[in-house]
Design a protein around this motif. Structure first.
Motif, PDB file in Angstrom:
ATOM      1  N   ALA A  59      39.308 -35.676 -82.102  1.00  0.00           N
ATOM      2  CA  ALA A  59      38.483 -36.500 -81.206  1.00  0.00           C
ATOM      3  C   ALA A  59      39.036 -36.494 -79.781  1.00  0.00           C
ATOM      4  CB  ALA A  59      38.440 -37.930 -81.733  1.00  0.00           C
ATOM      5  N   LEU A  77      37.866 -46.331 -83.547  1.00  0.00           N
ATOM      6  CA  LEU A  77      36.653 -45.528 -83.397  1.00  0.00           C
ATOM      7  C   LEU A  77      37.045 -44.235 -82.707  1.00  0.00           C
ATOM      8  CD1 LEU A  77      33.213 -46.695 -81.996  1.00  0.00           C
ATOM      9  CD2 LEU A  77      34.315 -44.652 -81.109  1.00  0.00           C
ATOM     10  N   CYS A  88      35.589 -40.708 -80.854  1.00  0.00           N
ATOM     11  CA  CYS A  88      34.359 -40.146 -80.301  1.00  0.00           C
ATOM     12  C   CYS A  88      34.685 -38.962 -79.384  1.00  0.00           C
ATOM     13  CB  CYS A  88      33.566 -41.219 -79.548  1.00  0.00           C
ATOM     14  SG  CYS A  88      34.421 -41.959 -78.178  1.00  0.00           S
ATOM     15  N   THR A  89      33.618 -38.234 -79.020  1.00  0.00           N
ATOM     16  CA  THR A  89      33.767 -37.129 -78.084  1.00  0.00           C
ATOM     17  C   THR A  89      33.704 -37.677 -76.657  1.00  0.00           C
ATOM     18  OG1 THR A  89      31.390 -36.766 -77.927  1.00  0.00           O
ATOM     19  CG2 THR A  89      32.557 -35.607 -79.703  1.00  0.00           C
ATOM     20  N   LYS A 120      29.812 -39.285 -78.228  1.00  0.00           N
ATOM     21  CA  LYS A 120      29.245 -39.142 -79.582  1.00  0.00           C
ATOM     22  C   LYS A 120      30.272 -39.687 -80.570  1.00  0.00           C
ATOM     23  CE  LYS A 120      25.869 -37.542 -82.040  1.00  0.00           C
ATOM     24  NZ  LYS A 120      24.606 -38.265 -81.907  1.00  0.00           N
ATOM     25  N   ILE A 121      29.877 -40.672 -81.357  1.00  0.00           N
ATOM     26  CA  ILE A 121      30.820 -41.266 -82.309  1.00  0.00           C
ATOM     27  C   ILE A 121      31.098 -40.292 -83.450  1.00  0.00           C
ATOM     28  CG2 ILE A 121      31.235 -43.148 -83.950  1.00  0.00           C
ATOM     29  CD1 ILE A 121      29.450 -44.928 -82.207  1.00  0.00           C
ATOM     30  N   ILE A 122      32.398 -40.090 -83.733  1.00  0.00           N
ATOM     31  CA  ILE A 122      32.811 -39.182 -84.805  1.00  0.00           C
ATOM     32  C   ILE A 122      33.104 -39.955 -86.091  1.00  0.00           C
ATOM     33  CG2 ILE A 122      34.648 -37.608 -85.542  1.00  0.00           C
ATOM     34  CD1 ILE A 122      34.909 -36.849 -82.512  1.00  0.00           C
ATOM     35  N   TYR A 127      25.321 -46.486 -87.093  1.00  0.00           N
ATOM     36  CA  TYR A 127      25.579 -45.283 -86.292  1.00  0.00           C
ATOM     37  C   TYR A 127      25.650 -44.005 -87.122  1.00  0.00           C
ATOM     38  CZ  TYR A 127      26.257 -48.865 -82.896  1.00  0.00           C
ATOM     39  OH  TYR A 127      26.027 -49.938 -82.082  1.00  0.00           O
ATOM     40  N   HIS A 148      27.425 -41.261 -87.845  1.00  0.00           N
ATOM     41  CA  HIS A 148      28.716 -40.585 -87.875  1.00  0.00           C
ATOM     42  C   HIS A 148      28.994 -40.183 -89.310  1.00  0.00           C
ATOM     43  CE1 HIS A 148      30.843 -44.026 -89.738  1.00  0.00           C
ATOM     44  NE2 HIS A 148      29.814 -44.664 -89.230  1.00  0.00           N
ATOM     45  N   VAL A 190      32.627 -50.429 -80.423  1.00  0.00           N
ATOM     46  CA  VAL A 190      31.636 -49.560 -79.773  1.00  0.00           C
ATOM     47  C   VAL A 190      31.597 -49.872 -78.279  1.00  0.00           C
ATOM     48  CG1 VAL A 190      29.126 -49.288 -79.520  1.00  0.00           C
ATOM     49  CG2 VAL A 190      30.187 -48.982 -81.760  1.00  0.00           C
ATOM     50  N   ALA A 229      34.711 -48.500 -76.598  1.00  0.00           N
ATOM     51  CA  ALA A 229      34.633 -47.050 -76.386  1.00  0.00           C
ATOM     52  C   ALA A 229      33.730 -46.728 -75.193  1.00  0.00           C
ATOM     53  CB  ALA A 229      34.108 -46.370 -77.655  1.00  0.00           C
ATOM     54  N   ASN A 255      23.971 -42.908 -80.211  1.00  0.00           N
ATOM     55  CA  ASN A 255      24.647 -42.914 -81.512  1.00  0.00           C
ATOM     56  C   ASN A 255      23.911 -43.581 -82.662  1.00  0.00           C
ATOM     57  OD1 ASN A 255      27.424 -41.659 -81.190  1.00  0.00           O
ATOM     58  ND2 ASN A 255      27.316 -43.011 -79.391  1.00  0.00           N
TER      59      ASN A 255
END
Lengths: 162, 805
Positions: free
Chosen positions: B200, B321, B323-324, B328-330, B365, B367, B403, B406, B421
């Motif tokens: 991530a 959390l 994410c990219t 974008k949540i991973i 979300y 993910h 969220v 982030a 997301n």
């Protein structure tokens, strides 16, 4: 605890005389001795307003007053004020707006609201929220109760205009 | 907390939602805001709550409760107490155990969950302050309370565990026979989790704490048990959400045949999940009625309510959390710890709340990676169990909090971050990494509708303007999913005798009226009101012709009752099907009587009519007259069936998930730490809306309970395990002056599992509000470099975050 006092109280327009223990709260007297179960006990601490009744024309907490203190007084409860029709407009508006769910707080809410309607005919929405803030409702979130009272106040004001 | 200087934030008094009595839509009464008939008697003070009932020879029971959080009973002498005026009997735990067997609050599908046997009245040892150790029965409650002062008890104090982390360390084990303090533990990880997190661009982490709080039903728990030795029967009047569950439990633990136990639930003064559990003092009351062969009543007073009504939501959750960099949540990573008191509550267990947090975290979300660890530990505080929105307020707040964090780190607007997301509206059916299956959700429609409803861009502009004047306002969003209409996968598969199905009986009365008996119960939600609407629609009668009876195991079909937002979706579907079946039977009778093809007939407005022309062929009163009094005029082989029963169980999905999103707008006073809640918005998708007014009022009430947990409510314990705020003067709940106006809108995605299409809604407000309020407060704090993550957000905690105290 064995001592009793004789108390004469005018309840919903009718004089009743009973021998009461000095420690008995008014709310317990009304509920247990007279069967007037419309007024409720909830916090037993004067905080929630579920036991609100009217003593000599003013709302009071039935859990903060002893029955003997009401000797010689005039007490009105939701049952009497329903029969007299005094609460009719509020009851109708509460019903149409679903301003009650479980109904446990409702008699206290109605008596408190009726005092507001009678004493502050120009109350704003914020003043209604303030005035009602001594009555706990755990179900509705209050908005429909405030709406209902506001509707009754506004309708009365319109009716009072020439 | 409303802002007096900003009248534009105050919702104008809503248009009156009530529909005229003769109004109908194309689908009958479904979708109309019909005021509920049952509310009238409550408005006149003519409800019948359990404490309003009196029976001949009624005795009152009071309980002597442990003053210590953990102590061995060295001596318990009830002889003096038993001699006090008005006292009928006094019992210790051993005496009551001869009539009432102990229970263990475990479920087979919560693998490894453990709890010791719990007695109605404690024997040898008390494990929390307030646990009952003796019962005094008297002619009046007051005499019973007087006698309590004459109970002679000697105690040996034992080590007390109040802190969850202390419990987890097993420094002192509360139940040595169990080996450790861990009631239940769950570890969950998806394949490739570590790798996904390692790759991530950004991993954010935060720990959130939640104060334990409780339901504060205005009516205390109440039971009146009446054992009749002549028939070996027990009639129990009880403020409960689940009469059939209680019938089963009284039967098994008091050894009375099930059919001899009748549970009647009159009006209930608030429940919210509090009144769906087995309480030791209520079981003791029933046992004492058997022992004394007379009616016995128990009503929890306010202090008893705080000490013994289930508490909930004491959690500490670390969440990460990944994410990219383009937002974008991973995946999500959760480590949740919750303390439940000394026993897992029977029969639903105290493992479900934490389990729900694991199931639901990250839920809205899209993910693929999820790891969760849950520890549910015993402590020497009051027990915790399922309270309105079970686990959701925790899962939603931690998900939405992390969220937002982030989004903040990436410099992306929180609404835009969610848009990137949230699971796409066309991605269903969808399986979430925790294994939950979603039939059809509408996150993006809800988000769009919310942003328009609240004028999100306008509020952001206003917030910016005001910050320049050092007025700190915050906007918080919280998307959510919610468990409703549970299938047997919730409790039944674990061995609990808790019904996931419900039943409805519909009967045409001789005068053409319709009586329905439904196994779902009413505690103020308006269940009976919507049942009138459904029944009138299904049968084809006007609503004033329908009477509804609920809350009596002696008369209604068997069913689960009211919990987990299931009343409308499950009970309502059973009733719809029963009503349709009755309508068909009415047509059969009319067709036979009139010698007309039944397919040419219909029922409309209290009469059988010609389907094509609408011409009245036979009033229902005539159908009733012939069916009951003149069946001799019907063809010889024809038997009228004017009473019909149908049942319904959701089967295809474990739960019928709903979704929604909430927003909160707050203003922070940086000098005092006080937060004004200016406004709250909710967009909810609960499928078919049967009565919009009742749905909106359920949501509003739920939001305010959620606000209570976020802003005010906490059961405070001393290190010795003493509850410090057991009164409504010390434990604060929202009052009308604290609460904002709440605007509500809907997206409607009916569930395809039932014909009615209704999902649940009663818990949605409570589920989402704390997360929305937390995010709004943190948004207001953000320019000051401060953040809060411990609920409730008291002025003190906010001032500490600001470094001012």
């Amino acid at each position: 605890m064995d001592e009793f006092f004789e108390a004469t109280i005018t309840v919903n327009g009718k004089a009743v005389t009973r021998r009461v223990q000095p420690r008995q709260h008014l709310i317990d007297f009304l509920r247990d001795e007279l069967g007037l179960t419309g007024s409720h006990t909830a916090c037993e601490h004067g905080v929630c307003g579920a036991c609100t009744v009217r003593i000599d024309g003013q709302i009071r907490r039935g859990c903060l007053m002893l029955a003997v203190q009401a000797h010689g007084c005039s007490v009105d409860t939701v049952e009497g004020l329903t029969d007299s029709g005094e609460l009719g407009a509020l009851q109708q508006e509460f019903h149409e707006r679903n301003a009650l769910q479980c109904g446990f707080c409702t008699p206290g809410m109605l008596l408190t609201a009726q005092e507001l309607v009678a004493t502050q005919p120009d109350a704003t929405r914020e003043e209604i929220r303030d005035f009602m803030s001594g009555n706990l409702c755990r179900c509705t979130g209050y908005q429909s109760i405030i709406d209902a009272i506001e509707e009754v106040i506004v309708t009365r004001r319109k009716g009072a205009q020439p | 907390m409303n802002d007096r200087t900003r009248p534009d934030l105050l919702a104008p008094r809503a248009e009156k939602p009530g529909a005229p009595a003769d109004a109908r839509t194309a689908t009958g009464y479904i979708g109309l805001s019909v005021p509920r008939a049952g509310a009238r008697r409550l408005l006149q003070g003519r409800g019948t709550y359990t404490d309003d009932l009196k029976l001949p020879r009624l005795a009152h029971v009071v309980f002597f409760r442990s003053p210590y959080a953990h102590a061995r009973i060295r001596k318990l002498d009830l002889t003096t107490a038993a001699r006090q005026p008005g006292v009928i009997a006094a019992f210790d735990g051993r005496a009551i155990a001869e009539y009432c067997t102990p229970w263990v609050g475990v479920l087979a599908h919560l693998k490894g969950i453990k709890s010791p046997p719990q007695h109605a009245v404690a024997i040898e040892r008390a494990c929390w302050q307030g646990e009952a150790v003796a019962a005094i029965v008297a002619e009046s409650r007051a005499q019973g309370e007087d006698a309590l002062a004459h109970v002679e008890a000697e105690w040996e104090e034992l080590p007390v565990v109040t802190d969850m982390e202390d419990a987890l360390s097993n420094r002192s084990v509360i139940h040595p026979e169990l080996g450790d303090n861990i009631c239940f533990k769950r570890d969950f990880v998806t394949e490739g989790f570590e790798d996904a997190f390692a790759k991530a661009d950004l991993v954010v982490e935060e720990t959130y704490s939640f104060g334990r709080h409780t339901g504060v039903t205005l009516e205390g728990r109440a039971i009146l048990a009446d054992y009749n030795a002549g028939e070996h029967s027990l009639t129990v009047y009880q403020a409960t959400q689940a009469p059939h569950m209680m019938q089963d439990i009284f039967s098994r633990h008091l050894n009375i045949p099930e059919a001899n136990v009748r549970v009647i639930c009159k009006d209930v003064g608030g429940s919210y999940g509090i009144k769906v559990h087995v309480y030791p003092d209520e079981m003791a009351t029933a046992a004492i009625s058997v022992m004394l062969r007379r009616p016995v009543k128990f009503l929890a007073d306010r202090l008893e309510s705080f000490l013994t009504d289930i508490h909930a939501r004491e959690h500490k959750a670390k969440v990460r959390l990944a994410c990219t960099k383009d937002g974008k949540i991973i995946g999500f990573d959760l480590d949740d710890l919750t303390g439940i008191g000394p026993y897992s509550v029977y029969p639903r267990t105290s493992g479900i709340e934490g389990n729900q947090v694991v199931n639901l975290t990250g839920g809205p979300y899209a993910h693929k990676n999820y790891r969760a660890r849950l520890n549910v530990v015993f402590t020497n505080k009051n027990v915790t169990c399922q309270y309105r929105a079970v686990g959701h307020p925790i899962a939603v707040a931690i998900t939405e909090g992390i969220v937002d964090l982030a989004a903040q780190k990436l410099g992306i607007d929180p609404a835009e971050f969610r848009r990137r997301n949230l699971i796409a509206d066309d991605a269903y059916p969808y399986t979430f990494p925790s294994g939950l299956k979603f039939e059809q959700l509408s996150h993006h429609q809800c988000l769009d509708k919310l942003l328009a409803l609240m004028d999100y861009q306008g509020l952001r502009a206003e917030q910016k303007r005001l910050r320049e004047k050092k007025i700190y306002r915050g906007i918080g969003l919280a998307a959510m999913i919610e468990v409703t209409n549970p299938s047997p996968a919730f409790y039944g598969v674990g061995g609990a005798r808790i019904s996931a199905q419900d039943g409805a009986t519909v009967r045409l009365e001789p005068t053409g009226m319709v009586t329905c008996l439904v196994s779902v119960t009413e505690q103020g939600q308006g269940t009976e009101g919507i049942f009138q609407q459904i029944c009138a629609t299904a049968v084809g009668v006007s609503i004033d012709k329908v009477r509804v009876i609920t809350g009596d195991t002696g008369t209604t079909p068997y069913g689960g009752g009211t919990w987990a937002s299931r009343g409308a979706g499950i009970g309502g579907e059973a009733l719809l099907q029963a009503g349709k079946a009755l309508r068909a039977n009415i047509l059969e009778l009319a067709a036979a009587a009139l010698s007309i093809d039944k397919n040419a007939l219909d029922v409309s407005t209290d009469a059988v009519c010609d389907k094509a022309t609408g011409e009245t062929k036979m009033p229902l009163a005539e159908v009733g007259r012939i069916g009951y009094f003149r069946p001799d005029t019907l063809p010889l082989k024809f038997q009228a069936e004017l009473t019909v029963t149908r049942h319904y169980t959701p089967r295809e999905y474990g739960f019928t998930f709903t979704n929604g999103i909430q927003a909160s707008y707050v203003e922070l006073d940086t000098d005092t730490g006080f937060v004004k809640l200016l406004k709250h918005w909710v967009v909810e998708d609960c499928g078919t809306v049967i009565n919009p007014m009742l749905v909106d009022e359920q949501i509003r009430g739920g939001v305010v309970q959620g606000i209570g947990g976020a802003m005010l409510e906490e059961c405070l314990y001393s290190p010795e395990g003493q509850l410090l705020n057991g009164s409504l003067a010390d434990y604060l709940v929202p009052m009308s002056g604290d609460t904002p106006d709440i605007e509500i809108a809907h997206v409607c995605t009916p569930t395809r599992q039932s014909e009615l299409g209704a999902k649940g809604v009663g818990e949605a407000g409570t589920a989402g509000a704390p997360g929305a309020v937390m995010n709004a407060i943190n948004d207001a704090l953000a320019p000051l470099g401060a953040r809060v993550n411990v609920q409730p957000f008291t002025p003190e905690r906010i001032l500490r975050a600001l470094g001012k105290v």
